[in-house]
Design a protein around this motif. Structure first.
Motif, PDB file in Angstrom:
ATOM      1  N   HIS A 161       0.805  -1.228   0.000  1.00 23.54           N
ATOM      2  CA  HIS A 161       0.000   0.000   0.000  1.00 23.54           C
ATOM      3  C   HIS A 161       0.837   1.277   0.000  1.00 23.54           C
ATOM      4  O   HIS A 161       0.327   2.348  -0.289  1.00 23.54           O
ATOM      5  CB  HIS A 161      -0.923   0.032   1.227  1.00 23.54           C
ATOM      6  CG  HIS A 161      -1.866  -1.107   1.305  1.00 23.54           C
ATOM      7  ND1 HIS A 161      -2.092  -1.800   2.479  1.00 23.54           N
ATOM      8  CD2 HIS A 161      -2.639  -1.708   0.378  1.00 23.54           C
ATOM      9  CE1 HIS A 161      -2.970  -2.756   2.264  1.00 23.54           C
ATOM     10  NE2 HIS A 161      -3.313  -2.730   0.997  1.00 23.54           N
ATOM     11  N   ALA A 208       3.183   2.692  -1.830  1.00 20.29           N
ATOM     12  CA  ALA A 208       3.329   3.506  -3.042  1.00 20.29           C
ATOM     13  C   ALA A 208       2.082   4.344  -3.296  1.00 20.29           C
ATOM     14  O   ALA A 208       2.184   5.531  -3.637  1.00 20.29           O
ATOM     15  CB  ALA A 208       3.634   2.620  -4.244  1.00 20.29           C
ATOM     16  N   SER A 209       0.909   3.758  -3.125  1.00 19.56           N
ATOM     17  CA  SER A 209      -0.329   4.517  -3.329  1.00 19.56           C
ATOM     18  C   SER A 209      -0.450   5.651  -2.330  1.00 19.56           C
ATOM     19  O   SER A 209      -0.730   6.790  -2.696  1.00 19.56           O
ATOM     20  CB  SER A 209      -1.550   3.603  -3.211  1.00 19.56           C
ATOM     21  OG  SER A 209      -1.556   2.659  -4.250  1.00 19.56           O
ATOM     22  N   VAL A 210      -0.234   5.351  -1.047  1.00 19.19           N
ATOM     23  CA  VAL A 210      -0.349   6.361   0.004  1.00 19.19           C
ATOM     24  C   VAL A 210       0.659   7.483  -0.237  1.00 19.19           C
ATOM     25  O   VAL A 210       0.336   8.664  -0.094  1.00 19.19           O
ATOM     26  CB  VAL A 210      -0.181   5.730   1.399  1.00 19.19           C
ATOM     27  CG1 VAL A 210      -0.160   6.791   2.490  1.00 19.19           C
ATOM     28  CG2 VAL A 210      -1.293   4.713   1.660  1.00 19.19           C
ATOM     29  N   GLY A 265       1.695   8.643  -2.918  1.00 15.19           N
ATOM     30  CA  GLY A 265       1.266   9.484  -4.033  1.00 15.19           C
ATOM     31  C   GLY A 265       0.101  10.407  -3.741  1.00 15.19           C
ATOM     32  O   GLY A 265      -0.248  11.245  -4.574  1.00 15.19           O
ATOM     33  N   TRP A 266      -0.524  10.294  -2.588  1.00 13.70           N
ATOM     34  CA  TRP A 266      -1.707  11.104  -2.304  1.00 13.70           C
ATOM     35  C   TRP A 266      -1.441  12.558  -1.965  1.00 13.70           C
ATOM     36  O   TRP A 266      -2.228  13.417  -2.357  1.00 13.70           O
ATOM     37  CB  TRP A 266      -2.546  10.449  -1.213  1.00 13.70           C
ATOM     38  CG  TRP A 266      -3.231   9.189  -1.672  1.00 13.70           C
ATOM     39  CD1 TRP A 266      -3.456   8.779  -2.965  1.00 13.70           C
ATOM     40  CD2 TRP A 266      -3.783   8.171  -0.849  1.00 13.70           C
ATOM     41  NE1 TRP A 266      -4.103   7.578  -2.985  1.00 13.70           N
ATOM     42  CE2 TRP A 266      -4.326   7.173  -1.692  1.00 13.70           C
ATOM     43  CE3 TRP A 266      -3.865   8.010   0.519  1.00 13.70           C
ATOM     44  CZ2 TRP A 266      -4.951   6.037  -1.212  1.00 13.70           C
ATOM     45  CZ3 TRP A 266      -4.492   6.865   1.007  1.00 13.70           C
ATOM     46  CH2 TRP A 266      -5.028   5.901   0.150  1.00 13.70           C
ATOM     47  N   GLU A 296       7.962   6.356  -0.654  1.00 22.27           N
ATOM     48  CA  GLU A 296       7.177   5.243  -0.106  1.00 22.27           C
ATOM     49  C   GLU A 296       7.927   4.536   1.015  1.00 22.27           C
ATOM     50  O   GLU A 296       7.302   3.978   1.916  1.00 22.27           O
ATOM     51  CB  GLU A 296       6.740   4.268  -1.187  1.00 22.27           C
ATOM     52  CG  GLU A 296       7.829   3.507  -1.862  1.00 22.27           C
ATOM     53  CD  GLU A 296       7.290   2.584  -2.946  1.00 22.27           C
ATOM     54  OE1 GLU A 296       6.989   1.408  -2.621  1.00 22.27           O
ATOM     55  OE2 GLU A 296       7.180   3.028  -4.097  1.00 22.27           O
ATOM     56  N   ARG A 349      -9.819  -1.191  -3.949  1.00 25.70           N
ATOM     57  CA  ARG A 349      -9.310   0.166  -4.168  1.00 25.70           C
ATOM     58  C   ARG A 349      -9.016   0.849  -2.833  1.00 25.70           C
ATOM     59  O   ARG A 349      -9.895   0.949  -1.971  1.00 25.70           O
ATOM     60  CB  ARG A 349     -10.328   0.993  -4.936  1.00 25.70           C
ATOM     61  CG  ARG A 349      -9.831   2.395  -5.170  1.00 25.70           C
ATOM     62  CD  ARG A 349     -10.736   3.204  -6.012  1.00 25.70           C
ATOM     63  NE  ARG A 349     -10.155   4.533  -6.140  1.00 25.70           N
ATOM     64  CZ  ARG A 349     -10.857   5.620  -6.263  1.00 25.70           C
ATOM     65  NH1 ARG A 349     -12.177   5.562  -6.331  1.00 25.70           N
ATOM     66  NH2 ARG A 349     -10.261   6.790  -6.359  1.00 25.70           N
ATOM     67  N   LEU A 350      -7.795   1.346  -2.692  1.00 22.29           N
ATOM     68  CA  LEU A 350      -7.416   2.105  -1.489  1.00 22.29           C
ATOM     69  C   LEU A 350      -8.041   3.490  -1.549  1.00 22.29           C
ATOM     70  O   LEU A 350      -7.960   4.178  -2.571  1.00 22.29           O
ATOM     71  CB  LEU A 350      -5.891   2.259  -1.416  1.00 22.29           C
ATOM     72  CG  LEU A 350      -5.137   1.246  -0.583  1.00 22.29           C
ATOM     73  CD1 LEU A 350      -5.342  -0.143  -1.072  1.00 22.29           C
ATOM     74  CD2 LEU A 350      -3.691   1.630  -0.504  1.00 22.29           C
ATOM     75  N   TYR A 370      -5.818   6.289   4.470  1.00 23.33           N
ATOM     76  CA  TYR A 370      -4.796   5.699   5.324  1.00 23.33           C
ATOM     77  C   TYR A 370      -4.817   6.423   6.661  1.00 23.33           C
ATOM     78  O   TYR A 370      -5.031   7.640   6.714  1.00 23.33           O
ATOM     79  CB  TYR A 370      -3.422   5.888   4.673  1.00 23.33           C
ATOM     80  CG  TYR A 370      -2.242   5.555   5.552  1.00 23.33           C
ATOM     81  CD1 TYR A 370      -1.725   4.267   5.588  1.00 23.33           C
ATOM     82  CD2 TYR A 370      -1.642   6.531   6.349  1.00 23.33           C
ATOM     83  CE1 TYR A 370      -0.636   3.958   6.398  1.00 23.33           C
ATOM     84  CE2 TYR A 370      -0.549   6.225   7.151  1.00 23.33           C
ATOM     85  CZ  TYR A 370      -0.051   4.948   7.172  1.00 23.33           C
ATOM     86  OH  TYR A 370       1.016   4.638   7.965  1.00 23.33           O
ATOM     87  N   ASP A 412      -7.289   9.641  -0.405  1.00 22.65           N
ATOM     88  CA  ASP A 412      -6.961   9.747  -1.832  1.00 22.65           C
ATOM     89  C   ASP A 412      -7.618  11.019  -2.377  1.00 22.65           C
ATOM     90  O   ASP A 412      -8.819  11.236  -2.172  1.00 22.65           O
ATOM     91  CB  ASP A 412      -7.500   8.507  -2.548  1.00 22.65           C
ATOM     92  CG  ASP A 412      -7.253   8.485  -4.040  1.00 22.65           C
ATOM     93  OD1 ASP A 412      -7.050   9.547  -4.659  1.00 22.65           O
ATOM     94  OD2 ASP A 412      -7.284   7.377  -4.612  1.00 22.65           O
ATOM     95  N   GLU A 454      -8.770  11.798  -5.134  1.00 27.09           N
ATOM     96  CA  GLU A 454      -9.896  11.559  -6.034  1.00 27.09           C
ATOM     97  C   GLU A 454     -11.226  11.389  -5.309  1.00 27.09           C
ATOM     98  O   GLU A 454     -12.280  11.505  -5.926  1.00 27.09           O
ATOM     99  CB  GLU A 454      -9.632  10.346  -6.915  1.00 27.09           C
ATOM    100  CG  GLU A 454      -8.509  10.575  -7.908  1.00 27.09           C
ATOM    101  CD  GLU A 454      -8.321   9.384  -8.836  1.00 27.09           C
ATOM    102  OE1 GLU A 454      -9.224   8.516  -8.914  1.00 27.09           O
ATOM    103  OE2 GLU A 454      -7.263   9.336  -9.488  1.00 27.09           O
TER     104      GLU A 454
END
Length: 177
Positions: free
Chosen positions: A26, A28-30, A32-33, A53, A75-76, A79, A99, A101
């Protein structure tokens, strides 16, 4: 919080969100937020943008830290962490981020609800959090979820060792609706 909760309307009914334990995949996604260095500072007090990350993965090393992600299907969406302090018999909600979005859709409040439920499950009724004083959106979310400012004297005492004069919040009894 275990099990999914209906939270967001969808074309074919309600979508389900579930609070799960953070996994290294997780990070990498976090990372990028955050959308700017200013957001990184307000979110976690960091000074790097984009956020590495490895930093987020490194936060998971302490025994007193329990990190979670809010998901919808796979979908994350968000966090957040629980910082347990057994000596003080309290827990702090920390490093909450949604996120970009899905901001403004109630995801932050659902994350807070799930983290609060987890804190209560772990036996902690005293729940606090600190918020960067310029993070108006987060302050609205947290006060809407039942948090209130701590006594100004206590806030001043807690901020003495902090890099910023945070707004410290304490959760009122009961979980938010």
């Amino acid at each position: 919080m275990t099990g999914a909760h209906p939270i967001r309307p969808a074309q074919d009914g309600w979508t389900l969100m579930d609070l799960r334990r953070f996994a290294p995949v997780h990070a990498a996604s976090v990372a990028g937020w955050p959308t700017s260095l200013t957001e990184v500072v307000m979110w976690c007090g960091g000074s790097e943008f984009p956020m590495p990350e490895e930093t987020i993965s490194g936060w998971q090393q302490g025994d007193d830290v329990e990190a979670h992600v809010l998901v919808e299907g796979e979908r994350l969406l968000a966090y957040g962490e629980l910082w347990f302090d057994a000596e003080e018999d309290e827990v702090e909600l920390a490093r909450l981020i949604v996120d970009p979005e899905v901001r403004g859709e109630g995801v932050g409040r659902e994350l807070v609800r799930g983290l609060l439920a987890r804190a209560v499950e772990a036996g902690f009724d005293d729940v606090f959090m600190r918020v960067h004083p310029e993070n108006d959106r987060a302050l609205r979310c947290y006060t809407g979820a039942g948090f209130v400012p701590v006594d100004p004297g206590l806030q001043q005492e807690w901020n003495a060792a902090q890099p910023v004069n945070y707004t410290w919040l304490r959760h009122l009894e009961g979980l938010p609706q």
